[in-house]
Design an enzyme around this catalytic site. Structure first.
Site, PDB file in Angstrom:
ATOM      1  N   GLY A 101     -16.130 -11.413 -10.142  1.00 46.11           N
ATOM      2  CA  GLY A 101     -17.089 -10.329 -10.311  1.00 46.11           C
ATOM      3  C   GLY A 101     -18.285 -10.774 -11.126  1.00 46.11           C
ATOM      4  O   GLY A 101     -19.428 -10.416 -10.842  1.00 46.11           O
ATOM      5  N   ASP A 327     -10.853  -7.527 -21.506  1.00 48.50           N
ATOM      6  CA  ASP A 327     -10.016  -8.385 -20.654  1.00 48.50           C
ATOM      7  C   ASP A 327      -8.636  -8.632 -21.259  1.00 48.50           C
ATOM      8  O   ASP A 327      -7.788  -9.261 -20.624  1.00 48.50           O
ATOM      9  CB  ASP A 327     -10.711  -9.736 -20.433  1.00 48.50           C
ATOM     10  CG  ASP A 327     -11.936  -9.589 -19.529  1.00 48.50           C
ATOM     11  OD1 ASP A 327     -11.979  -8.622 -18.742  1.00 48.50           O
ATOM     12  OD2 ASP A 327     -12.840 -10.437 -19.617  1.00 48.50           O
ATOM     13  N   ARG A 403      -5.217 -12.477 -14.905  1.00 46.23           N
ATOM     14  CA  ARG A 403      -4.741 -11.990 -16.210  1.00 46.23           C
ATOM     15  C   ARG A 403      -3.439 -11.199 -16.077  1.00 46.23           C
ATOM     16  O   ARG A 403      -2.647 -11.149 -17.011  1.00 46.23           O
ATOM     17  CB  ARG A 403      -5.812 -11.163 -16.911  1.00 46.23           C
ATOM     18  CG  ARG A 403      -7.080 -11.966 -17.178  1.00 46.23           C
ATOM     19  CD  ARG A 403      -7.949 -11.371 -18.249  1.00 46.23           C
ATOM     20  NE  ARG A 403      -9.306 -11.879 -18.148  1.00 46.23           N
ATOM     21  CZ  ARG A 403      -9.705 -13.098 -18.518  1.00 46.23           C
ATOM     22  NH1 ARG A 403      -8.841 -13.949 -19.015  1.00 46.23           N
ATOM     23  NH2 ARG A 403     -10.959 -13.466 -18.380  1.00 46.23           N
TER      24      ARG A 403
END
Ligand code: S3P
Length: 449
Positions: A101, A327, A403
């Site tokens: 992204g 994140d 992640r």
């Protein structure tokens, strides 16, 4: 590019005590920006410590396809011969940004005010993510775009031949949107102003100033007001990319939940717009210390030392901290499973539009491993089972999200039974040496080819 190959399941067995030094790779956000700004400078930018993950390699290929000369000298050393602001060429082929992204949104910004047309695509994850948050402000410069329904990739952007500068208030806390508008502003005459109500990572502002752009930041009642003067000549830089705090999060959190662990993660940037997780872990009672605090390249840097922490408590994570740890919520939710009491995470709607819907992905996987999770549109809560209390034994989907995959591998290190993800290949997008590094510390990770 991830998500194009065969899924490879990965299992994390209860780890030996994790000990030693974890040298995590370069910062992903700064790596993308080094290549993109290097491509706009006049002359040769030298970069050391570049993250050689798939996301960043896709950005390197894109800059090359748009006329910059990008050379890999080996060992994380790269150089970029830039084409100057406004000098990007129209690529002959579609630009594939893979899983990234950041890559696609920043490159859309940088080409939006040049008279070229570029078609972008990505993997199955990226092609689901919203792009209108970037194409809406780019339209104010005179840029046109046409994509799939809901503003999804593949998408073609027609750069504005005669761009006008804009004044834009970013409606969601997003460094990618802020950066796309600033990068577009580089080739618009006059001043482009971007206002953000909540501070997000400020690497674009710092690096634009480093490359010689005229840029000011003011804290006002409206928010952070960033003013950029267009059409500068950017001067090539020598950049030493700092190590990524978002990657450091994995060995740090693994050490906190694995009995007997003591891990040192050296040279991690503690830029306040990125370091929220570490303060949150300290608030939970983690044995996490910042050693050898210093400044490097204008950024606060420390060696992080994390030791096994059986006394962590669940907390309410302050929502105003969300942008500085956006994140890191997936791996925080794993740590929260090993704490005592409930950890409440609010103001985190953005997690639903990352590489996956991260609240949904983590909630499913945590439940599959015996952990109770409650969730709403912009909040979720994890009820901790205490040290040694997480059953594990579940198989989780990684949803093409690095992640998510790494978070469940961390969970397996402290859980009673092994934890499996259906696909570990997305890890290569941001942390290609994850398995090797964690294994050296004492993790027991197994891939099933
Ligand atoms: C990034 C911004 C954040 C973050 C992403 C990297 C950047 O995304 O999640 O991993 O480098 O600008 P948003 O802008 O969507 O918050």
């Amino acid at each position: 590019m991830s998500g194009h190959g065969t899924p490879i399941p990965m299992t994390s067995h209860r780890a030996d005590p994790l000990t030693g030094i974890a040298e995590v790779p370069g910062d992903k956000s700064i790596s993308h920006r080094s290549l993109i700004l290097g491509a706009l400078a006049v002359g040769e930018t030298k970069i050391s410590g570049l993250l050689e993950g798939e996301d960043v390699l896709d950005t390197a290929k894109a800059m090359q396809a748009m006329g910059a000369e990008v050379i890999n000298h080996g060992g994380g050393n790269w150089s970029v011969h830039g084409v100057g602001v406004g000098g990007l060429a129209e690529p002959e082929q579609v630009i594939d940004c893979g899983n990234s992204g950041t890559g696609v949104r920043l490159i859309m910004g940088v080409m939006a005010t040049s008279p070229i047309t570029v078609t972008f695509t990505g993997d199955a994850s990226l092609n689901k993510r919203p792009m209108a948050r970037v194409t809406d402000p780019l339209a104010l410069f005179g840029t046109q775009s046409v994509g799939r329904s809901g503003g999804r990739l593949p998408m073609t952007i027609v750069g504005a031949a005669e761009p006008t500068p804009v004044r834009y208030t970013v409606p969601v806390p997003s460094a990618q949107v802020k950066s796309a508008v600033l990068l577009a502003g580089l080739n618009a005459p006059g001043q482009t102003v971007v206002i953000e109500k909540e501070a997000t990572r400020d690497h674009s502002e710092r690096m634009l100033a480093g490359f010689g752009a005229e840029i000011t930041v003011e804290d006002t009642d409206e928010g952070r007001v960033i003013t950029l003067t267009g059409q500068p000549e950017l001067k090539p830089q020598v950049i030493a990319v700092p190590r990524d705090p978002s990657s450091a999060a994995f060995p740090v959190c693994a050490a906190l939940i694995t009995p007997g662990s003591d891990v040192l993660v050296p040279r991690i940037g503690l830029n306040p717009t990125r370091a929220g997780l570490f303060y949150t872990l300290q608030d939970m009672g983690a044995d996490l210390t910042f050693e050898n605090m210093r400044e490097e390249g204008g950024e606060p840097v420390a060696d992080l030392r994390a030791r096994y922490s059986p006394d962590m408590k669940g907390i309410d994570v302050p929502p105003e901290r969300a942008a500085s740890m956006i994140d890191e919520y997936p791996v925080l939710s794993v740590v929260a499973s090993f704490a005592t009491g409930k950890t409440m995470m609010t103001g985190v709607k953005e997690l639903r539009v990352k590489e996956s819907d991260r609240i949904d992905a983590m909630a499913r996987g945590l439940r599959a491993n015996g952990v109770m999770v409650e969730e709403g549109d912009d909040w979720w809560a994890v009820t901790g089972l205490g040290p040694e209390g997480v059953p594990g034994g579940g198989t989780c989907e990684s949803f093409l999200d690095h992640r998510i995959a790494m978070s469940f591998m961390v969970m397996g290190m402290g859980a009673q039974k092994p934890v499996t993800v259906d696909d570990g290949t997305p890890i290569a997008t941001s942390f290609p040496i994850f398995t090797q590094l964690m294994t050296t510390l004492g993790a027991r990770l197994e891939t099933t080819a």
